[in-house]
Every structure is written in structure tokens, then in C-alpha cells.
Write a protein that holds these residues in place. Structure first.
Motif, PDB file in Angstrom:
ATOM      1  N   MET A   1       0.840  -1.200   0.000  1.00 54.73           N
ATOM      2  CA  MET A   1       0.000   0.000   0.000  1.00 54.73           C
ATOM      3  C   MET A   1       0.873   1.247   0.000  1.00 54.73           C
ATOM      4  SD  MET A   1      -3.063  -1.230   0.123  1.00 54.73           S
ATOM      5  CE  MET A   1      -4.244  -0.134   0.856  1.00 54.73           C
TER       6      MET A   1
ATOM      7  N   ARG B   1       2.206   1.921  -3.363  1.00 54.12           N
ATOM      8  CA  ARG B   1       1.158   2.544  -4.170  1.00 54.12           C
ATOM      9  C   ARG B   1       1.048   4.032  -3.864  1.00 54.12           C
ATOM     10  NH1 ARG B   1      -4.175   2.679  -6.235  1.00 54.12           N
ATOM     11  NH2 ARG B   1      -4.707   4.167  -4.611  1.00 54.12           N
TER      12      ARG B   1
ATOM     13  N   ARG C   1     -13.017  12.922  -7.714  1.00 51.30           N
ATOM     14  CA  ARG C   1     -13.750  11.785  -8.244  1.00 51.30           C
ATOM     15  C   ARG C   1     -13.102  10.475  -7.798  1.00 51.30           C
ATOM     16  NH1 ARG C   1     -17.325  11.467 -12.369  1.00 51.30           N
ATOM     17  NH2 ARG C   1     -17.499   9.436 -13.373  1.00 51.30           N
TER      18      ARG C   1
ATOM     19  N   ILE D   1     -14.604   7.543  -5.307  1.00 52.44           N
ATOM     20  CA  ILE D   1     -14.692   6.133  -5.706  1.00 52.44           C
ATOM     21  C   ILE D   1     -13.905   5.245  -4.742  1.00 52.44           C
ATOM     22  CG2 ILE D   1     -14.139   4.465  -7.524  1.00 52.44           C
ATOM     23  CD1 ILE D   1     -14.710   6.754  -9.538  1.00 52.44           C
ATOM     24  N   MET D   2     -12.763   5.752  -4.309  1.00 52.08           N
ATOM     25  CA  MET D   2     -11.986   4.990  -3.323  1.00 52.08           C
ATOM     26  C   MET D   2     -12.825   4.708  -2.081  1.00 52.08           C
ATOM     27  SD  MET D   2      -8.263   6.784  -3.413  1.00 52.08           S
ATOM     28  CE  MET D   2      -7.171   5.595  -2.638  1.00 52.08           C
TER      29      MET D   2
ATOM     30  N   LEU E   1     -16.014   4.630  -1.879  1.00 52.26           N
ATOM     31  CA  LEU E   1     -17.114   3.756  -2.246  1.00 52.26           C
ATOM     32  C   LEU E   1     -16.695   2.293  -2.225  1.00 52.26           C
ATOM     33  CD1 LEU E   1     -19.825   4.908  -2.965  1.00 52.26           C
ATOM     34  CD2 LEU E   1     -19.295   4.538  -5.366  1.00 52.26           C
ATOM     35  N   VAL E   2     -15.504   2.005  -2.744  1.00 54.29           N
ATOM     36  CA  VAL E   2     -15.098   0.606  -2.847  1.00 54.29           C
ATOM     37  C   VAL E   2     -14.359   0.115  -1.605  1.00 54.29           C
ATOM     38  CG1 VAL E   2     -15.035   0.671  -5.356  1.00 54.29           C
ATOM     39  CG2 VAL E   2     -12.952   1.147  -4.065  1.00 54.29           C
ATOM     40  N   GLY E   3     -14.322   0.944  -0.553  1.00 55.63           N
ATOM     41  CA  GLY E   3     -13.830   0.440   0.725  1.00 55.63           C
ATOM     42  C   GLY E   3     -12.366   0.674   1.022  1.00 55.63           C
ATOM     43  N   ALA E   4     -11.784   1.745   0.472  1.00 58.51           N
ATOM     44  CA  ALA E   4     -10.427   2.091   0.870  1.00 58.51           C
ATOM     45  C   ALA E   4     -10.474   2.708   2.265  1.00 58.51           C
ATOM     46  CB  ALA E   4      -9.827   3.080  -0.115  1.00 58.51           C
TER      47      ALA E   4
ATOM     48  N   THR F   1      -5.422   4.730   3.665  1.00 60.08           N
ATOM     49  CA  THR F   1      -5.074   4.552   2.249  1.00 60.08           C
ATOM     50  C   THR F   1      -5.394   5.800   1.440  1.00 60.08           C
ATOM     51  OG1 THR F   1      -5.780   2.280   2.541  1.00 60.08           O
ATOM     52  CG2 THR F   1      -5.363   2.992   0.290  1.00 60.08           C
TER      53      THR F   1
ATOM     54  N   ARG G   1     -18.182  -0.849   3.579  1.00 63.68           N
ATOM     55  CA  ARG G   1     -18.101  -0.758   2.114  1.00 63.68           C
ATOM     56  C   ARG G   1     -17.495  -2.004   1.486  1.00 63.68           C
ATOM     57  NH1 ARG G   1     -18.374   5.053   1.093  1.00 63.68           N
ATOM     58  NH2 ARG G   1     -20.099   5.635   2.470  1.00 63.68           N
ATOM     59  N   ARG G   2     -16.629  -2.676   2.222  1.00 63.10           N
ATOM     60  CA  ARG G   2     -16.012  -3.880   1.653  1.00 63.10           C
ATOM     61  C   ARG G   2     -16.988  -5.048   1.578  1.00 63.10           C
ATOM     62  NH1 ARG G   2      -9.745  -3.637   3.847  1.00 63.10           N
ATOM     63  NH2 ARG G   2      -9.423  -1.497   3.148  1.00 63.10           N
TER      64      ARG G   2
ATOM     65  N   ILE H   1     -21.513  -1.237  -5.002  1.00 62.06           N
ATOM     66  CA  ILE H   1     -22.478  -0.158  -5.216  1.00 62.06           C
ATOM     67  C   ILE H   1     -22.439   0.294  -6.669  1.00 62.06           C
ATOM     68  CG2 ILE H   1     -23.292   2.067  -4.353  1.00 62.06           C
ATOM     69  CD1 ILE H   1     -21.530   1.549  -1.847  1.00 62.06           C
TER      70      ILE H   1
ATOM     71  N   PHE I   1     -24.267   2.987  -9.596  1.00 60.18           N
ATOM     72  CA  PHE I   1     -25.102   4.180  -9.775  1.00 60.18           C
ATOM     73  C   PHE I   1     -25.568   4.325 -11.224  1.00 60.18           C
ATOM     74  CE2 PHE I   1     -22.246   5.004  -6.272  1.00 60.18           C
ATOM     75  CZ  PHE I   1     -23.106   5.452  -5.298  1.00 60.18           C
TER      76      PHE I   1
ATOM     77  N   ASP J   1     -24.999   6.874 -13.022  1.00 61.41           N
ATOM     78  CA  ASP J   1     -23.980   7.558 -13.838  1.00 61.41           C
ATOM     79  C   ASP J   1     -22.625   6.840 -13.863  1.00 61.41           C
ATOM     80  OD1 ASP J   1     -23.306   8.005 -11.254  1.00 61.41           O
ATOM     81  OD2 ASP J   1     -23.247  10.184 -11.379  1.00 61.41           O
TER      82      ASP J   1
ATOM     83  N   ARG K   1     -19.899   6.274 -12.722  1.00 63.26           N
ATOM     84  CA  ARG K   1     -18.775   6.713 -11.873  1.00 63.26           C
ATOM     85  C   ARG K   1     -17.471   5.971 -12.154  1.00 63.26           C
ATOM     86  NH1 ARG K   1     -21.749   8.641  -6.325  1.00 63.26           N
ATOM     87  NH2 ARG K   1     -23.586   9.391  -7.412  1.00 63.26           N
ATOM     88  N   LEU K   2     -17.034   6.016 -13.397  1.00 63.83           N
ATOM     89  CA  LEU K   2     -15.743   5.411 -13.755  1.00 63.83           C
ATOM     90  C   LEU K   2     -14.671   6.490 -13.790  1.00 63.83           C
ATOM     91  CD1 LEU K   2     -17.021   3.166 -16.682  1.00 63.83           C
ATOM     92  CD2 LEU K   2     -16.637   2.496 -14.302  1.00 63.83           C
ATOM     93  N   LEU K   3     -13.413   6.064 -13.761  1.00 62.92           N
ATOM     94  CA  LEU K   3     -12.309   7.011 -13.910  1.00 62.92           C
ATOM     95  C   LEU K   3     -11.987   7.147 -15.389  1.00 62.92           C
ATOM     96  CD1 LEU K   3     -10.140   5.686 -10.974  1.00 62.92           C
ATOM     97  CD2 LEU K   3     -11.328   7.887 -11.058  1.00 62.92           C
TER      98      LEU K   3
ATOM     99  N   PHE L   1      -8.788  -1.030  -9.728  1.00 63.54           N
ATOM    100  CA  PHE L   1      -8.724   0.037  -8.720  1.00 63.54           C
ATOM    101  C   PHE L   1      -9.350  -0.396  -7.388  1.00 63.54           C
ATOM    102  CE2 PHE L   1     -10.337   4.128  -6.982  1.00 63.54           C
ATOM    103  CZ  PHE L   1      -9.140   4.811  -6.933  1.00 63.54           C
ATOM    104  N   ALA L   2     -10.510  -1.065  -7.481  1.00 58.86           N
ATOM    105  CA  ALA L   2     -11.219  -1.489  -6.273  1.00 58.86           C
ATOM    106  C   ALA L   2     -10.434  -2.540  -5.493  1.00 58.86           C
ATOM    107  CB  ALA L   2     -12.600  -2.034  -6.632  1.00 58.86           C
TER     108      ALA L   2
ATOM    109  N   GLU M   1      -6.907  -2.810  -5.708  1.00 59.36           N
ATOM    110  CA  GLU M   1      -5.656  -2.187  -5.278  1.00 59.36           C
ATOM    111  C   GLU M   1      -5.822  -1.400  -3.979  1.00 59.36           C
ATOM    112  OE1 GLU M   1      -4.019   0.295  -8.288  1.00 59.36           O
ATOM    113  OE2 GLU M   1      -3.775  -1.408  -9.664  1.00 59.36           O
ATOM    114  N   VAL M   2      -6.892  -0.607  -3.926  1.00 62.18           N
ATOM    115  CA  VAL M   2      -7.016   0.285  -2.763  1.00 62.18           C
ATOM    116  C   VAL M   2      -7.353  -0.464  -1.482  1.00 62.18           C
ATOM    117  CG1 VAL M   2      -7.606   2.293  -4.147  1.00 62.18           C
ATOM    118  CG2 VAL M   2      -9.427   0.886  -3.181  1.00 62.18           C
TER     119      VAL M   2
ATOM    120  N   ARG N   1     -16.674  -3.720 -11.347  1.00 63.16           N
ATOM    121  CA  ARG N   1     -15.945  -3.116 -10.234  1.00 63.16           C
ATOM    122  C   ARG N   1     -16.657  -3.376  -8.908  1.00 63.16           C
ATOM    123  NH1 ARG N   1     -15.513   3.108 -10.604  1.00 63.16           N
ATOM    124  NH2 ARG N   1     -17.648   2.926  -9.845  1.00 63.16           N
TER     125      ARG N   1
END
Ligand code: ATP
Ligand code: MG
Lengths: 301, 232
Positions: free
Chosen positions: A6, A9, A205, A209-210, A212-215, A219, B80-81, B85, B87, B89, B91-93, B104-105, B107-108, B152
Motif C-alpha cells: 500500500m 502505491r 472523483r 470512488i476509493m 465507495l469501494v472500501g479504501a 489509504t 463498504r467492503r 455499489i 449508480f 452515472d 462513476r468510472l475514472l 482500482f477497487a 488495489e485500494v 468493479r
């Protein structure tokens, strides 16, 4: 292992970010550079100043003249009283009787020699003296006053004006530099906060998103904090170059002293490396303070 | 077993608008639920409270064993893990490829490169985009972009998938494609799925559990429901 991954990264992200917003980063880096150059000069100057004040202080002597009427016991008394004054270095109390003083003066100069030759013990107008060294030069005038109060002490002399003035001059120079350095550091921190703030905004943005996906917060925040430290590190490169090449050049040019060989400069090695390390650490810390306050303020998680 | 439990939940926004009044609701693990209702009926607010974007003003919310109302900000990532989720719209990068967007999901949250690779390719296979891994979002149709977003959302094998109007921007054919993918995830993995939608045809066709909200209140909860115009 995961932690390390991490961190890798975060460092990669920070690195990318510095170059993505290069013009902005450059502004912060330049500000850090200027600040650190001034900080470096102040550090090197103040080290040198304390180095030669120490040298001057080591040589600073109080001379106390004893009244001619003093008896042997009274002289012994004076010696004991001197030992009781806390600022006096007990090992550095040197007594010279007036005949010893006369002899010393005669060896120093031919003129003294001829004039003084005719004096015998009774005629000798000189006085018995104590030569005293103090521990703390800043309190020398106070110590001199204490000595004056001792019975049978006629006069007390020390490098009065000169030393006092020198010490207060250095003191005020120090205060002004500290003030300047602190002001510059504050401006720098402010600029870093702004740089990081804009990075945070430009990556809103991605951050959302980070989340949202649970970072984890850690992190999300770390890359920005590392970015600030990175700016600080980059800002320290030019100042470090100037220290490592500039100081030895100056040293050689001045032959290692200022005005007189009595006032020595600190020799460049390892001095320049110590100062370089300090500058690098200051740069990184200033960067980190800036980025962490930006993160705290603008990255609500 | 209930994976989601709401008890007497009320949500009043700071400006004074009450979006949800006294809502109690249980959702069983592995179910597929449509949430319908008119505009402003509180559907998105309900979803936001489930993934802890908003806190309830009153009441209790348990999601996957976590007390969401009491969850500290610094611990939200644990919730969140467990969730994927999606939406309306996407919500992509925009500057990252399909692969990178999904990776991305992973890695973080600290997954290794190999683990990420395996799971990302698997997720892209499920949504049928394995041939587009190197494309950028602006080179894809809306339906394809939404499929990337779904990939994702599911790449970490979440327990629940929350979708707020996933087909809101798509034409009917694309919408059916997307719903089929979501249904497949629900069936194959047992992932609990909640879908907020205005799409009457899809709801009527799929015959799933339907929860209807009206002006912040639960008005209907049917096992094999349909889109009822009177309630909507
Ligand atoms: N952040 C907010 N602050 C204040 N009021 C809000 C906020 N978000 C939503 N509301 C209000 O809460 C009510 C419910 O909104 P919500 O977004 O949950 O509705 P919805 O069912 O998702 O509607 P739609 O079908 O149009 O998406 C509305 O009256 C809305 O104006
Ligand atoms: Mg909505």
C-alpha cells in the motif's frame, strides 16, 4: 507485506501527482527551496557564531587587584571567598603577587625592564592580582560586581564593553534570523497547503470512488501526505547542493577564519553533511506539516 | 437470515426535509429486491443510509452484522467492503482503462497484483467485457460502461449489491442486458441484490420481491410483486 504494498502505491501516486500538476508543484518547490537556503545560511552562521563565542568565552578573564594593605591571611580569605562564587571556575583562580607581576612585565618588554629594575619590594606600585575565569560569560558583569564586594579588593577589570556588546549583538542577530525563518516557513506551509488542496480537488472523483469501494482513511490520505513530504524533499536538493559546494569554497577563500585567525570557521567536513541532513529533514517535515493540514482541512473522510 | 434490518428509521436532512418516516424493514440474505416509488419518495435516501453515505436521524440499521448508524467514520470502509455499489452515472475514472477501473477497487484495499488480475478478469468475464479490457470509458457504450461499473462492484465478492437506478440512462434492450447480469450474480453467488428502479417493464417481467415507498413511507412489500401505478 500488505502495508508495504500500500505504501508503494501511495508513493507512486504521490510521485505521479507532483508531475501531473507540475507548474503548481514547482511553485511550492521554489518556495521551499528559497526558505531552506535561508534556513541553511542561518544554521551555518549560528553554528559558527556559537563556535567562536565559545572560543572567546574560554579566554575571557577577570582581573581583581588586591589592596596593598592586605595581609597574608586576608589574601587567603579572598581566595576562599572567590571559590564560593558559583560562576567562577574553581580550577582557574590564579594568584600573582606584585613581584611576580613585575617580573612578568619585565620579561615582556625591554622598556618595562629598565624602568622596573630600580624598584624594590617597598617601592613597587603594582598590586597583587587574582586572574579568574568564569564558567558563563554572559554573567561576567554580575560576577565582577560580586568580586568587587569582597573585602580588600581594590579594582576589578574584565573585557567589559567589548564582550557584552558582542554577545548582545549576536543575540539580536539570532532573534532576527529566527523570526525570518519562522515567517518563511509559515509562508511555505501555506503554499504547500494550497498545492495539496488543489491536488485533492483535482482528484475528488477518484477519492469518492476509493471511499465507495472500501479504501480505508489511511489509504486515502497517505498519498497526499507523502506528496507534501516529496515536495519538501525536492525543495531541499538545491539548498543541499549549495551547502556541500558553497561552504567549503567559502572556507577556502577565507583561509578558515573571519577577519583574524582568532575567529575560526568550523571546518567543512563533517559539518556540511550534518547541516545538509538537517535541511533535508526540515524540508520533509515542513512538507508533511503542510500536507497533513491540507488533508485534515480539505479531505473530510 | 436477515442481512439487512431497519427498525423505526427516520431520516431528516439538515435543511428540514424529512425523506424517510419511521421505516422498519428486513431483507433476507440472498434475496433480489426491487425498490420502487415516485420521485422524491426516499429510495436513494434509503440506499445512502445502507452504505452509510447518510446517517439515520432515528432508529437502527444493521447491514451485514454492522450497526451502521453507530459506525464511526473511520470504520465505514469495513461496511463498504461488504458492499458493491452501482449508480445511474457509472462513476468510472475516465483516464483509466476498463481493466484499471476494475482493478482500482482491488488495489485500494491492498490486494496483490496476481490476486487482482485473476479477480478482475473473472469479473469482466461475468459482465461480458473480457474483449474490452484495454478500452477507455469514452470508447464504450452506456451499457458497456455500466457493465464495467458492475464488474468493479462485484470484483471483491461482496455480500450485497446495491444499485440505484442502474438502467436509468439506458435504452430498454441494454436495460434488460444489465438486469440479466445482476440476476445472474444473485443466482450464482447468492449475493443479496437491491435495485432501485423506475422501469415498470423490468419489474413486472422479473417477478422479484418489490418494496414500494411513498413519500418516505413503506406502502408495499410483496414477494413476487409488480409495478403498481397507484402506489408509484
Ligand atoms: N442531501 C439532501 N439534502 C436535503 N434534502 C434532500 C437531500 N437528498 C434528498 N433530499 C430530499 O429527500 C427527499 C427524498 O429524496 P431521494 O433522493 O431519496 O428520493 P428518490 O426516491 O431517490 O427520488 P428519485 O426517484 O427522483 O431519485 C426529497 O424530497 C429530496 O428533495
Ligand atoms: Mg434517487
Amino acid at each position: 507485506m500488505k502495508m508495504l504494498r500500500m505504501l508503494g502505491r501511495s508513493i507512486r501516486d504521490a510521485f505521479k501527482s507532483v508531475f501531473r500538476n507540475f507548474s503548481l508543484s514547482l511553485a511550492s518547490i521554489s518556495c521551499i527551496t528559497i526558505t531552506l537556503i535561508i534556513v541553511a545560511i542561518s544554521i551555518m552562521a549560528s553554528y559558527n557564531v556559537s563556535n567562536f563565542t565559545e572560543e572567546i568565552e574560554k579566554d575571557l578573564t577577570i582581573v581583581a587587584f588586591v589592596e596593598n594593605s592586605a595581609t597574608k591571611e586576608e589574601i587567603e580569605n579572598i581566595k576562599n571567598e572567590l571559590k564560593n562564587i558559583s560562576n567562577i571556575n574553581q580550577k582557574e583562580i590564579k594568584y600573582e603577587s606584585k613581584s611576580q607581576v613585575k617580573q612578568e612585565m619585565q620579561t615582556q618588554s625591554e622598556i618595562f625592564n629598565t624602568v622596573m629594575e630600580g624598584w624594590d619590594e617597598e617601592d613597587n606600585p603594582l598590586k597583587d592580582t587574582f586572574q579568574i575565569k568564569v564558567k558563563n560569560a554572559e554573567e561576567i558583569s554580575k560576577t565582577a560586581k560580586q568580586i568587587e564586594k569582597i573585602e580588600k579588593i581594590a579594582i576589578v577589570r574584565y573585557g567589559e564593553g567589548m564582550v557584552d556588546k558582542l554577545i548582545t549583538a549576536f543575540d539580536s542577530i539570532k532573534k532576527v534570523t529566527y523570526g525570518t525563518v519562522i515567517a518563511l516557513i509559515l509562508v511555505t506551509i501555506f503554499l504547500i497547503i494550497n498545492t495539496i488542496k488543489l491536488t485533492i480537488y483535482s482528484r475528488k472523483r477518484e477519492i469518492s470512488i476509493m471511499r465507495l469501494v472500501g479504501a480505508s482513511n489511511f489509504t486515502i490520505k497517505t498519498p497526499f501526505i507523502i506528496e507534501g513530504m516529496f515536495l519538501g524533499l525536492l525543495g531541499s536538493l538545491i539548498p543541499i547542493g549549495m551547502i556541500i559546494f558553497g561552504y567549503p569554497a567559502l572556507y577556502d577563500r577565507m583561509n578558515g577564519y573571519v577577519f583574524t585567525p582568532l575567529v575560526n570557521l568550523i571546518s567543512p567536513t563533517p559539518f556540511v553533511y550534518t547541516v545538509s541532513l538537517m535541511i533535508m529533514i526540515i524540508g520533509i517535515i515542513v512538507g508533511m506539516i503542510g500536507s497533513s493540514s491540507a488533508v485534515r482541512k480539505y479531505l473530510k473522510v | 437470515m436477515d442481512i439487512i434490518r431497519l427498525k423505526n428509521v427516520k431520516k431528516q436532512y439538515k435543511n428540514g426535509t424529512t425523506a424517510i418516516y419511521d421505516l422498519s424493514l428486513n431483507i433476507e440474505k440472498g434475496s433480489f429486491v426491487f425498490i420502487i416509488g415516485g420521485s422524491g419518495s426516499g429510495k436513494s435516501t434509503l440506499m445512502k443510509m445502507l452504505y452509510r453515505e447518510e446517517k439515520p436521524t432515528k432508529g437502527q440499521i444493521i447491514v451485514g452484522g454492522l450497526n451502521v448508524a453507530k459506525l464511526r467514520n473511520s470504520k465505514v470502509y469495513k461496511l463498504r467492503r461488504k458492499l458493491g455499489i452501482v449508480f445511474q452515472d457509472y462513476r468510472l475514472l475516465p483516464k483509466q482503462t476498463v481493466y484499471e477501473n476494475v482493478a482500482f477497487a482491488m488495489e485500494v484495499i491492498g490486494a496483490t497484483k496476481q490476486e487482482t488480475r485473476v479477480k478482475v478478469l473473472k469479473a469482466l468475464e461475468i459482465v461480458g467485457l473480457k474483449n474490452k479490457v484495454h478500452s477507455y470509458p469514452d470508447q464504450l457504450s452506456g451499457g458497456e460502461q455500466q457493465r464495467v461499473a458492475i464488474a468493479r462492484a462485484i470484483v471483491n465478492n461482496p455480500k450485497m449489491l446495491l444499485c440505484d437506478e442502474p438502467t436509468g440512462n439506458l435504452d430498454p434492450e441494454m436495460s434488460i442486458e444489465i438486469m440479466k447480469i445482476i440476476e445472474k450474480i444473485n443466482k450464482d453467488w447468492g449475493t443479496t441484490v437491491l435495485v432501485v428502479t423506475h422501469d415498470k417493464e423490468i419489474v413486472n417481467k422479473m417477478k422479484k420481491q418489490v418494496i414500494t415507498l411513498k413519500e418516505g413511507r413503506l406502502v408495499n412489500n410483496k414477494a413476487k410483486g409488480t409495478y403498481d401505478n397507484e402506489n408509484a
